[in-house]
Design a protein around this motif. Sequence first.
Motif, PDB file in Angstrom:
ATOM      1  N   ASP A 290       0.537  -1.078   0.567  1.00  0.00           N
ATOM      2  CA  ASP A 290      -0.146   0.283   0.030  1.00  0.00           C
ATOM      3  C   ASP A 290       0.772   1.337   0.079  1.00  0.00           C
ATOM      4  N   ARG A 291       2.044   0.711   0.722  1.00  0.00           N
ATOM      5  CA  ARG A 291       3.027   2.483   1.003  1.00  0.00           C
ATOM      6  C   ARG A 291       4.034   2.017  -0.913  1.00  0.00           C
ATOM      7  N   ARG A 292       3.433   1.877  -1.151  1.00  0.00           N
ATOM      8  CA  ARG A 292       4.582   2.258  -2.676  1.00  0.00           C
ATOM      9  C   ARG A 292       3.416   2.338  -3.863  1.00  0.00           C
TER      10      ARG A 292
ATOM     11  N   GLY B 223      -0.417   1.925  -3.014  1.00  0.00           N
ATOM     12  CA  GLY B 223      -1.673   2.588  -2.457  1.00  0.00           C
ATOM     13  C   GLY B 223      -2.767   1.429  -2.481  1.00  0.00           C
ATOM     14  N   SER B 224      -4.070   2.229  -1.900  1.00  0.00           N
ATOM     15  CA  SER B 224      -4.693   1.347  -1.161  1.00  0.00           C
ATOM     16  C   SER B 224      -5.447   0.033  -2.168  1.00  0.00           C
TER      17      SER B 224
ATOM     18  N   HIS C 269      -3.110   6.562  -3.643  1.00  0.00           N
ATOM     19  CA  HIS C 269      -2.534   7.790  -2.639  1.00  0.00           C
ATOM     20  C   HIS C 269      -3.570   8.259  -1.232  1.00  0.00           C
TER      21      HIS C 269
ATOM     22  N   ASP D 296       7.243  10.821  -7.625  1.00  0.00           N
ATOM     23  CA  ASP D 296       6.918  11.027  -6.310  1.00  0.00           C
ATOM     24  C   ASP D 296       7.141  12.599  -6.009  1.00  0.00           C
TER      25      ASP D 296
ATOM     26  N   LEU E  89       3.522  14.101  -5.933  1.00  0.00           N
ATOM     27  CA  LEU E  89       2.919  13.407  -5.342  1.00  0.00           C
ATOM     28  C   LEU E  89       3.097  14.296  -4.072  1.00  0.00           C
TER      29      LEU E  89
END
Length: 365
Positions: free
Chosen positions: A66-68, A70-71, A302, A330, A333
């Motif tokens: 999930d960190r990489r 997203g959900s 994210h 990123d 982001l």
Amino acid sequence: MSRVQHPVQNSHNGGPVSRSWWIYRGTGQPLPDIRLADVLPPPPGWRAFDGGPVLPPVPADSAETDRRLGSVGRATSRQNPHDIDMINTALLLRRPLLVTGRPGIGKSTLAYLVARELGLGRVLHWGITSRSTLRSGLYEYDAIGRAQASLGRGPAAVADGGTTEAVPEGGTGARIGDFVRLGPLGTALLPYELPRVLLIDELDKGDIDLPSDLLHVLENGSYDIPELVRARHHEGRARVFTDDPDTTVTVTDGRVRCRAFPFVVITSNGERQFPPAFLRRCVRLDVSPPREDQLAAMIAAHFRDQEGRHDDMIREFVERSRQNGGLATDQLLNAVFLRTAGVREDDESWGELLEALWRELSGAP
């Protein structure tokens, strides 16, 4: 074995694309009601391995995924059909996928997308540096720790190669397996029921001989741990640690041989050419910068409830990336996070913040 046809929609040009042989579909979302073992054809005869005993699948590291990515369940955008073709080709042929492209465009995330969609569990990550060796990827052996643990339990002897080994008295002594830990590559080659996903990140940063050394192991699907091979007569079955947290496996006679060849993603930023023999045995994929719809899907994955709210920033980012020779995703982001955290675009500092965040990757002032 049944084969399942997955109709897909090509979001790149809006036209329908159907590949009856696709297993990975490029959504990054878990396959519903499908077991990979039911749809993955057997390997080619020259890429079949018979290691054992078979190990069960490993759970996913949901927090890291999930960190990489997203959900799960939030907006997604499909990859280019060509990219999906190459990923499935590597999966079916049991060959490493060599992913090239400029830094920061999501090469390493491919490993996590495949692992999540196909339910292949925790991704094994081997980050390459100039000091990386084949052995560091396969295993580590704490010879000093074992020598210290052996003090008082039996006399020490120097085995072949100069490694301090303990000679057990009456079957006692420090067990060698307690001081062996398999690395990401070594763990990926264990005899799992389903392929593990191994990310070998930035191979071009390693020693010039590392690709050739790596090729031998990936071709054979096996390796030896010399410290365990030497001790096999009195410790034939050694329990060793793996790269997965708090996990051990049994290695017999010091030899590891895979069963389901791992799905290996090797990334490169193009800093060095690889040997022709290495390239010939890889499926090669040159990744293009993400499209606007892919960037929008990344933001939606994210940031909750932000779908469609940053299209203006995405367009500006794409244009700035084109002008500056490429920006990393990123960096986008980071800008979106500041905007959602309350930094207003009418603040006089917003332009300066954006310039700092979207500085070109070459490092130029």
